[in-house]
Motif scaffolding. Structure first.
Motif, PDB file in Angstrom:
ATOM      1  N   HIS A 107       0.772  -1.385   0.031  1.00 44.45           N
ATOM      2  CA  HIS A 107      -0.014   0.031  -0.021  1.00 44.45           C
ATOM      3  C   HIS A 107       0.819   1.245   0.116  1.00 44.45           C
ATOM      4  N   LYS A 111       0.958   3.945  -2.966  1.00 38.86           N
ATOM      5  CA  LYS A 111       0.716   5.253  -2.801  1.00 38.86           C
ATOM      6  C   LYS A 111       1.826   6.298  -3.180  1.00 38.86           C
ATOM      7  N   HIS A 198      -6.673   8.300   9.758  1.00 39.58           N
ATOM      8  CA  HIS A 198      -5.980   7.914   7.970  1.00 39.58           C
ATOM      9  C   HIS A 198      -7.332   7.896   7.361  1.00 39.58           C
TER      10      HIS A 198
HETATM   11  C1  HEM Z   1      -2.723   0.556   9.343  1.00 39.37           C
HETATM   12  C2  HEM Z   1      -2.078   0.864   8.052  1.00 39.37           C
HETATM   13  C3  HEM Z   1      -2.946   1.581   7.030  1.00 39.37           C
HETATM   14  C4  HEM Z   1      -4.311   1.345   6.522  1.00 39.37           C
HETATM   15  C5  HEM Z   1      -5.238   0.308   7.224  1.00 39.37           C
HETATM   16  C6  HEM Z   1      -4.648   2.148   5.556  1.00 39.37           C
HETATM   17  C7  HEM Z   1      -5.650   2.168   4.884  1.00 39.37           C
HETATM   18  C8  HEM Z   1      -6.189   3.006   3.775  1.00 39.37           C
HETATM   19  C9  HEM Z   1      -7.107   2.964   3.032  1.00 39.37           C
HETATM   20  C10 HEM Z   1      -8.299   2.075   3.216  1.00 39.37           C
HETATM   21  C11 HEM Z   1      -7.219   3.804   2.115  1.00 39.37           C
HETATM   22  C12 HEM Z   1      -8.076   4.107   0.830  1.00 39.37           C
HETATM   23  C13 HEM Z   1      -7.989   2.745  -0.103  1.00 39.37           C
HETATM   24  C14 HEM Z   1      -6.629   3.079  -1.038  1.00 39.37           C
HETATM   25  O1  HEM Z   1      -6.104   4.095  -1.687  1.00 39.37           O
HETATM   26  O2  HEM Z   1      -6.250   2.051  -0.670  1.00 39.37           O
HETATM   27  C15 HEM Z   1      -5.767   4.664   2.147  1.00 39.37           C
HETATM   28  C16 HEM Z   1      -5.178   5.468   1.587  1.00 39.37           C
HETATM   29  C17 HEM Z   1      -4.277   6.278   1.419  1.00 39.37           C
HETATM   30  N1  HEM Z   1      -3.048   5.507   2.321  1.00 39.37           N
HETATM   31 FE1  HEM Z   1      -3.288   4.241   3.708  1.00 39.37          FE
HETATM   32  N2  HEM Z   1      -3.381   2.701   5.278  1.00 39.37           N
HETATM   33  C18 HEM Z   1      -2.449   2.525   6.057  1.00 39.37           C
HETATM   34  C19 HEM Z   1      -0.901   2.973   6.133  1.00 39.37           C
HETATM   35  C20 HEM Z   1      -0.696   3.659   5.211  1.00 39.37           C
HETATM   36  C21 HEM Z   1       0.876   4.165   4.883  1.00 39.37           C
HETATM   37  C22 HEM Z   1       1.919   3.291   5.785  1.00 39.37           C
HETATM   38  C23 HEM Z   1       0.912   5.213   3.987  1.00 39.37           C
HETATM   39  C24 HEM Z   1       2.007   5.586   3.214  1.00 39.37           C
HETATM   40  C25 HEM Z   1       3.194   6.002   3.724  1.00 39.37           C
HETATM   41  C26 HEM Z   1      -0.317   5.273   3.531  1.00 39.37           C
HETATM   42  C27 HEM Z   1      -0.863   6.563   2.717  1.00 39.37           C
HETATM   43  C28 HEM Z   1      -1.966   6.457   2.091  1.00 39.37           C
HETATM   44  C29 HEM Z   1      -2.397   7.706   1.554  1.00 39.37           C
HETATM   45  C30 HEM Z   1      -1.318   8.697   0.642  1.00 39.37           C
HETATM   46  C31 HEM Z   1      -3.694   7.545   0.951  1.00 39.37           C
HETATM   47  C32 HEM Z   1      -4.669   8.351  -0.098  1.00 39.37           C
HETATM   48  C33 HEM Z   1      -4.682   7.550  -1.373  1.00 39.37           C
HETATM   49  C34 HEM Z   1      -5.624   8.486  -2.257  1.00 39.37           C
HETATM   50  O3  HEM Z   1      -6.012   9.476  -1.878  1.00 39.37           O
HETATM   51  O4  HEM Z   1      -5.900   7.978  -3.340  1.00 39.37           O
HETATM   52  N3  HEM Z   1      -1.274   4.850   4.275  1.00 39.37           N
HETATM   53  N4  HEM Z   1      -5.306   4.064   3.202  1.00 39.37           N
END
Ligand code: HEM
Lengths: 230, 321
Positions: A107, A111, A198
């Motif tokens: 993920h 991203k 988040h």
């Molecule tokens: C417990 C850990 C995490 C969970 C459960 C989680 C979950 C999610 C979900 C469900 C989304 C929306 C769907 C998708 O685009 O996949 C999302 C979006 C996003 N995540 Fe995470 N994430 C986690 C960790 C992280 C990490 C480690 C990063 C980067 C360093 C990150 C960066 C982002 C970003 C920038 C978005 C926005 C995407 C967009 O607007 O299209 N996430 N996250």
């Protein structure tokens, strides 16, 4: 018996409601996340790639980590050394952690290569990174809380790294009671809270549009830049 | 910032995104998350069933002394004479000078100082021995030792350390060649007997009362031994074997620590006396960079330069022609 309130009282109440903390916070939250933003039933048409599934898979992994961890907590430490069901739940806990990290890292890189911080989504990226770091702490304290040879080995190896930074005075990998508390209370609470934040941020902003380069302009209106408060 | 500056600000494809005005389609988020959870559950149950998880028994002082009493006696004299790893550790355990790590003039470890006091001679050897009751020879040996001058104590300790390096096990008994080591023979002999019986394990934990949850001292003691290090190496877990991120058996371990562990394998860190603090500082810096990617020109352009996004959104770009 009710009498109709006179207009001055009504005006006063109106003014008070406008200032009220509770009301203000409700309006703020509803504005930021109206129901169709919080739980939308449609998504933009560019959202079609296997990479989007990894955020949801990470949620699935985390949910299972918490669930199996809760069962382990109900039975208490050391259950898994003496019971085959205990060992099985312990194995599920271990493998769900492995999947959680695996999905989270994919993920993260997904991203990254989508530059998903664009359009005021820096905080979404940053809460993600911080969640990643807290998860590493949660994983580590779990490894040293197993009360077996691995926890002895990992704790005595890792203490030098932690001590060298000065943090060892407060984070003592050799203190089982302290590590268990970090592992089952403080760090999971932080990871779950950060994950919630988040996801709410993602819902607030909506999924980021594809990268715009010459010739592939996204249908748009106006510019959403860093300084734009929306 | 005011509205005009927003308008003046040039669109930066690595920082900005315009609101979507194109089409949308039905998408069931809750169903997606639910299916993901079920898929993960099936995978996890499968792997837990197939591979289980490692659970090698913890090593107690009793296990150690029973498996190798000579190593136990040798380690114990090094605790008493102040040459063991723990005795020479410095902060946060004790005031030993010269082993704290530093980055140039900065040594956070020594600035913060002793926070978890550990005095191996007292805590590992003399303290537990003083709990022995109904053993007049042990009490006498301790009295003689405590009454002696530090230089006399040191002489005995040095002589015993030499003698015990030629020790042997005869019919399960520790046999140390004769020497001018005064009461120390009786002391370490008794300590070894306590260790083998398991009494030392509880004496160490009992220092904190009935409910023990803090194994700092016992673990430091065990980790000073050659036995423990050999167990780690046998499981391919030593530091130069990427040990920190692995676990016993063929399990993936903390694979996410690969970068942190990687630095320990390569120069200059692999040969540095300050490797721990250097690697920690480097990882801290890299972590900060990861956190701040969205703000760092160049770094935040990598996605655009590498063009991986063309593959991710290939349907979209195809529809754009
Ligand atoms: C417990 C850990 C995490 C969970 C459960 C989680 C979950 C999610 C979900 C469900 C989304 C929306 C769907 C998708 O685009 O996949 C999302 C979006 C996003 N995540 Fe995470 N994430 C986690 C960790 C992280 C990490 C480690 C990063 C980067 C360093 C990150 C960066 C982002 C970003 C920038 C978005 C926005 C995407 C967009 O607007 O299209 N996430 N996250």
């Amino acid at each position: 018996m009710s009498t109709t309130k006179d207009q001055t009282v009504l005006d006063q109440e109106e003014a008070e409601l406008a200032r009220q903390w509770t009301g203000r916070i409700r309006r703020l939250l509803v504005d930021a996340l109206p129901p169709d933003k919080l739980l939308p039933d449609r998504q933009p048409s560019y959202l079609s790639s296997w990479i989007y599934i990894f955020g949801a898979l990470t949620i699935g992994g985390l949910a299972l980590v918490i669930l199996t961890g809760t069962v382990l907590a109900l039975e208490g430490p050391q259950w898994w050394h003496v019971s085959s069901i205990g060992l099985f739940v312990n194995s599920m806990h271990l493998w769900s952690v492995e999947f959680f990290f695996f999905f989270m890292v994919i993920h993260l890189w997904g991203k990254f290569f989508m530059a998903a911080w664009r359009g005021n989504r820096q905080l979404t990226w940053m809460t993600g990174v911080v969640t990643f770091f807290f998860s590493i702490g949660a994983g580590f304290t779990g490894y040293v809380s197993q009360t077996n040879f691995d926890s002895q080995w990992i704790a005595t190896q890792a203490k030098d790294g932690i001590n060298a930074t000065g943090a060892g005075a407060f984070v003592n990998a050799l203190n089982f009671g302290q590590m268990l508390m970090w592992h089952i209370v403080l760090l999971p609470a932080a990871v779950v809270a950060l994950t919630g934040l988040h996801i709410l941020m993602v819902r607030h902003k909506g999924i980021v549009t594809p990268i715009e380069v010459n010739g592939t302009e996204v249908p748009h209106q106006g510019t959403q830049s860093e300084s734009d408060p929306s | 910032m005011s509205e005009t500056t927003i308008l003046q600000r040039r669109f930066n494809p690595d920082r900005d995104a315009r609101p979507w005005q194109g089409g949308s389609r039905p998408y069931d988020l809750i169903k997606e998350v639910t299916i993901c959870f079920l898929v993960v559950t099936v995978l996890v149950v499968g792997l837990a069933f197939l591979f289980g998880s490692p659970d090698d028994k913890a090593i107690s002082i009793q296990t150690w002394a029973t498996a190798n009493q000579i190593d136990f006696a040798q380690t114990s004299i090094s605790e008493l004479n102040g040459t063991s790893g723990t005795a020479t550790y410095g902060p946060p355990y004790n005031n030993f000078v010269g082993s704290s790590q530093s980055l140039g003039p900065i040594s956070l470890e020594s600035w913060i100082g002793v926070h978890i006091p550990v005095n191996p001679a007292q805590d590992f050897v003399l303290g537990p021995l003083s709990t022995v009751a109904n053993a007049p020879n042990v009490t006498r040996a301790l009295d003689v030792f405590n009454a002696a001058t530090p230089s006399q104590q040191l002489a005995w300790e040095t002589n015993y350390a030499t003698a015990v390096s030629h020790a042997s096990s005869v019919n399960g008994h520790l046999v140390v060649p004769r020497g001018a080591y005064g009461p120390i023979g009786v002391m370490i002999g008794q300590l070894t007997a306590m260790a083998k019986s398991g009494a030392l394990d509880s004496a160490m934990v009992d220092q904190s009362g009935f409910y023990g949850t803090n194994y700092t001292k016992s673990l430091l003691y065990i980790a000073d031994s050659t036995y423990f290090a050999a167990q780690g190496t046998a499981h391919h877990l030593s530091g130069d074997q990427w040990g920190m991120m692995n676990e016993t058996g063929n399990f993936p371990g903390q694979a996410w620590l690969w970068l942190y562990t990687f630095w320990y394998q390569v120069p200059p860190f692999s040969t540095s006396a300050n490797a721990d603090i250097q690697v920690s500082a480097l990882m801290g810096l890299l972590s900060l960079l990861l956190l701040l990617v969205p703000f760092i020109p160049g770094l935040r352009s990598i996605p655009r330069w590498t063009r991986v996004y063309r593959f991710i959104w290939k349907d979209y770009y195809r529809s754009q022609g």
